[in-house]
Design a protein around this motif. Structure first.
Motif, PDB file in Angstrom:
ATOM      1  N   ILE A 168       0.842  -1.194   0.000  1.00  0.00           N
ATOM      2  CA  ILE A 168       0.000   0.000   0.000  1.00  0.00           C
ATOM      3  C   ILE A 168       0.881   1.250   0.000  1.00  0.00           C
ATOM      4  CG2 ILE A 168      -1.949   1.130   1.139  1.00  0.00           C
ATOM      5  CD1 ILE A 168      -2.111  -1.480   2.914  1.00  0.00           C
ATOM      6  N   PHE A 169       0.442   2.272  -0.717  1.00  0.00           N
ATOM      7  CA  PHE A 169       1.119   3.577  -0.652  1.00  0.00           C
ATOM      8  C   PHE A 169       0.088   4.669  -0.893  1.00  0.00           C
ATOM      9  CE2 PHE A 169       0.849   2.823  -5.141  1.00  0.00           C
ATOM     10  CZ  PHE A 169       0.800   4.076  -5.736  1.00  0.00           C
ATOM     11  N   GLY A 170       0.438   5.892  -0.526  1.00  0.00           N
ATOM     12  CA  GLY A 170      -0.460   7.005  -0.772  1.00  0.00           C
ATOM     13  C   GLY A 170      -0.225   8.145   0.200  1.00  0.00           C
ATOM     14  N   LYS A 171      -1.134   9.104   0.180  1.00  0.00           N
ATOM     15  CA  LYS A 171      -1.077  10.250   1.085  1.00  0.00           C
ATOM     16  C   LYS A 171      -1.153   9.780   2.536  1.00  0.00           C
ATOM     17  CE  LYS A 171      -4.573  11.806  -1.336  1.00  0.00           C
ATOM     18  NZ  LYS A 171      -5.720  12.643  -1.793  1.00  0.00           N
ATOM     19  N   ASP A 297       1.331   5.473 -12.259  1.00  0.00           N
ATOM     20  CA  ASP A 297       2.023   6.748 -12.442  1.00  0.00           C
ATOM     21  C   ASP A 297       1.171   7.906 -11.918  1.00  0.00           C
ATOM     22  OD1 ASP A 297       4.365   5.727 -13.615  1.00  0.00           O
ATOM     23  OD2 ASP A 297       3.417   5.622 -15.579  1.00  0.00           O
ATOM     24  N   ASP A 298      -0.135   7.844 -12.155  1.00  0.00           N
ATOM     25  CA  ASP A 298      -1.031   8.882 -11.640  1.00  0.00           C
ATOM     26  C   ASP A 298      -1.056   8.860 -10.110  1.00  0.00           C
ATOM     27  OD1 ASP A 298      -1.658   9.590 -14.234  1.00  0.00           O
ATOM     28  OD2 ASP A 298      -3.504   8.401 -14.292  1.00  0.00           O
ATOM     29  N   ALA A 299      -1.116   7.652  -9.536  1.00  0.00           N
ATOM     30  CA  ALA A 299      -1.157   7.515  -8.074  1.00  0.00           C
ATOM     31  C   ALA A 299       0.146   8.018  -7.452  1.00  0.00           C
ATOM     32  CB  ALA A 299      -1.404   6.063  -7.694  1.00  0.00           C
ATOM     33  N   ILE A 300       1.266   7.690  -8.070  1.00  0.00           N
ATOM     34  CA  ILE A 300       2.556   8.191  -7.573  1.00  0.00           C
ATOM     35  C   ILE A 300       2.606   9.707  -7.683  1.00  0.00           C
ATOM     36  CG2 ILE A 300       5.023   8.320  -8.149  1.00  0.00           C
ATOM     37  CD1 ILE A 300       4.906   5.275  -8.652  1.00  0.00           C
ATOM     38  N   GLY A 301       2.094  10.251  -8.786  1.00  0.00           N
ATOM     39  CA  GLY A 301       2.065  11.699  -8.957  1.00  0.00           C
ATOM     40  C   GLY A 301       1.263  12.386  -7.871  1.00  0.00           C
ATOM     41  N   GLU A 302       0.098  11.829  -7.521  1.00  0.00           N
ATOM     42  CA  GLU A 302      -0.733  12.408  -6.463  1.00  0.00           C
ATOM     43  C   GLU A 302      -0.034  12.315  -5.105  1.00  0.00           C
ATOM     44  OE1 GLU A 302      -4.670  10.741  -6.471  1.00  0.00           O
ATOM     45  OE2 GLU A 302      -4.932  11.086  -8.617  1.00  0.00           O
ATOM     46  N   THR A 303       0.640  11.197  -4.868  1.00  0.00           N
ATOM     47  CA  THR A 303       1.331  11.006  -3.593  1.00  0.00           C
ATOM     48  C   THR A 303       2.520  11.950  -3.466  1.00  0.00           C
ATOM     49  OG1 THR A 303       0.689   8.664  -3.661  1.00  0.00           O
ATOM     50  CG2 THR A 303       2.390   9.281  -2.082  1.00  0.00           C
ATOM     51  N   VAL A 304       3.288  12.105  -4.534  1.00  0.00           N
ATOM     52  CA  VAL A 304       4.428  13.029  -4.522  1.00  0.00           C
ATOM     53  C   VAL A 304       3.947  14.464  -4.296  1.00  0.00           C
ATOM     54  CG1 VAL A 304       6.201  14.097  -5.992  1.00  0.00           C
ATOM     55  CG2 VAL A 304       5.995  11.602  -5.890  1.00  0.00           C
ATOM     56  N   ALA A 305       2.876  14.856  -4.978  1.00  0.00           N
ATOM     57  CA  ALA A 305       2.346  16.212  -4.819  1.00  0.00           C
ATOM     58  C   ALA A 305       1.906  16.457  -3.374  1.00  0.00           C
ATOM     59  CB  ALA A 305       1.183  16.441  -5.779  1.00  0.00           C
ATOM     60  N   TRP A 306       1.252  15.453  -2.774  1.00  0.00           N
ATOM     61  CA  TRP A 306       0.829  15.589  -1.375  1.00  0.00           C
ATOM     62  C   TRP A 306       2.042  15.703  -0.454  1.00  0.00           C
ATOM     63  CZ3 TRP A 306       1.726  13.169   3.205  1.00  0.00           C
ATOM     64  CH2 TRP A 306       0.898  13.515   4.266  1.00  0.00           C
ATOM     65  N   PHE A 307       3.053  14.877  -0.690  1.00  0.00           N
ATOM     66  CA  PHE A 307       4.249  14.876   0.158  1.00  0.00           C
ATOM     67  C   PHE A 307       4.948  16.227   0.101  1.00  0.00           C
ATOM     68  CE2 PHE A 307       8.878  14.208   0.519  1.00  0.00           C
ATOM     69  CZ  PHE A 307       8.938  13.716   1.820  1.00  0.00           C
ATOM     70  N   LYS A 308       5.088  16.776  -1.091  1.00  0.00           N
ATOM     71  CA  LYS A 308       5.765  18.069  -1.223  1.00  0.00           C
ATOM     72  C   LYS A 308       4.973  19.182  -0.535  1.00  0.00           C
ATOM     73  CE  LYS A 308       7.573  18.992  -5.325  1.00  0.00           C
ATOM     74  NZ  LYS A 308       7.674  19.083  -6.802  1.00  0.00           N
ATOM     75  N   ALA A 309       3.651  19.110  -0.665  1.00  0.00           N
ATOM     76  CA  ALA A 309       2.801  20.147  -0.064  1.00  0.00           C
ATOM     77  C   ALA A 309       2.723  20.028   1.453  1.00  0.00           C
ATOM     78  CB  ALA A 309       1.403  20.088  -0.672  1.00  0.00           C
ATOM     79  N   ASN A 310       2.964  18.830   1.955  1.00  0.00           N
ATOM     80  CA  ASN A 310       2.786  18.570   3.391  1.00  0.00           C
ATOM     81  C   ASN A 310       4.076  18.120   4.067  1.00  0.00           C
ATOM     82  OD1 ASN A 310      -0.389  18.623   3.918  1.00  0.00           O
ATOM     83  ND2 ASN A 310      -0.016  17.665   1.918  1.00  0.00           N
TER      84      ASN A 310
END
Length: 316
Positions: A168-171, A297-310
């Motif tokens: 599992i991975f994600g925000k 790739d979309d899921a990784i993109g969303e997770t990276v964006a969340w990580f950078k923002a948070n």
């Protein structure tokens, strides 16, 4: 009028937060969802767990809470991993029975499967041999969820079951470099490499294969299992074997999402670990043949964006 109250243990973690996001996106009529974390109750303690049940009065329970840790913690504290998880799940099941809870879904892990096995692994193979000795405390404790579910069903007719997700991975993941899983660890590593202007170095050749599931996809499937899946036997929640991806491809996807312009390097002097742990999702597909998983790739993109923002508040 509230007809159903769903209690989610482990509600402040990776999967719990994803379930909360899914529920808030489409609030179900006549239902209340209560998400609790370790600050709300000590689930290893019967009286504390009983007080939680008496406050919430759940009609359904999604049990995500567990005592977890990295490889070295699992190797050093086997008794604690065994005992704390056994106490948690036993207290949850006893109180679900005492309170007449209509449905209980518990979350297992692919580490419950035998160390020596054939692939793809499926739900019938959990008890076919010992798990890997490095995490036997946790694995044996979680195996007993399956045993307990069947016993409660046989003796009392309880609708208790379990789900087995793959990686599992994600925000809201744990991005700590020492004890995180592979994707959050690589995201944090790439972020630091970008900040320092250094190469993004991945341990090993990058060739091992894994099945990854985005936390929001898993959350949707867990909500489905709570509502629709009524077998006491477990069900694997995963993309199919055809969607296994190499660690190297994951790392390159992370670099693209991070807009990392430096060198992506693989340190082949470091061990790769197990080459693959392929799991079958044939049972899931019999129930939900049309379920669409988020493109990795979309899921990784969303997770990276969340990580950078948070980054300031993320678990690092």
């Amino acid at each position: 009028m509230i007809e159903d109250i769903t209690l989610v243990t482990g509600g402040t973690g990776l999967v719990g937060r994803a379930v909360q996001e899914v529920i808030e996106a489409a609030p179900p009529q006549g239902q209340k969802w209560v998400f609790v974390g370790s600050k709300d109750a000590d689930l290893t303690n019967y009286e504390s767990t009983k007080a939680l049940f008496e406050r919430v009065r759940p009609t359904q329970v999604l049990h995500l809470a567990a005592f977890v840790g990295g490889l070295f913690a699992n190797m050093e504290y086997k008794v604690q991993f065994w005992r704390k998880n056994i106490l948690m799940q036993d207290n949850i099941m006893v109180l679900c029975h005492e309170h007449g809870v209509k449905k209980l879904v518990s979350c297992l892990s692919t580490c419950v499967f035998p160390d020596k096995t054939t692939y793809p692994i499926d739900e019938t193979m959990i008890h076919n041999g010992p798990p890997h000795p490095s995490n036997e405390g946790y694995a044996y404790a979680k195996r007993l969820v399956d045993v307990q579910n069947r016993m409660y069903n046989s003796q009392y007719g309880c609708n208790y079951t379990s789900v087995i997700p793959t990686n599992i991975f994600g925000k809201h993941d744990n991005f700590n470099l020492k004890d995180s899983h592979v994707i959050p660890g690589l995201i944090h590593k790439c972020y630091l490499a970008q900040k320092a202007g250094e190469p993004f170095t991945i341990m090993g050749t990058g060739k091992p294969l894994r099945q990854f599931i985005y936390s929001l996809d898993l959350a949707k499937l867990m909500v489905w299992a709570l509502r629709e899946y009524n077998e006491p036997d477990p069900i694997i929640l995963s993309v199919g074997p055809e969607d296994e991806v190499a660690i190297g491809d994951v790392a390159r996807s992370i670099a693209r999402a991070m807009d990392f312009q430096g060198e992506v390097r693989f340190d082949a002097t470091k061990a790769d670990g197990q080459f693959k742990k392929t799991a079958s999702n044939a049972k899931l597909r019999r129930y939900l043949p049309g379920f669409k998983f988020t493109d990795i790739d979309d899921a990784i993109g969303e997770t990276v964006a969340w990580f950078k923002a948070n980054y300031a508040s993320a678990r690092t």
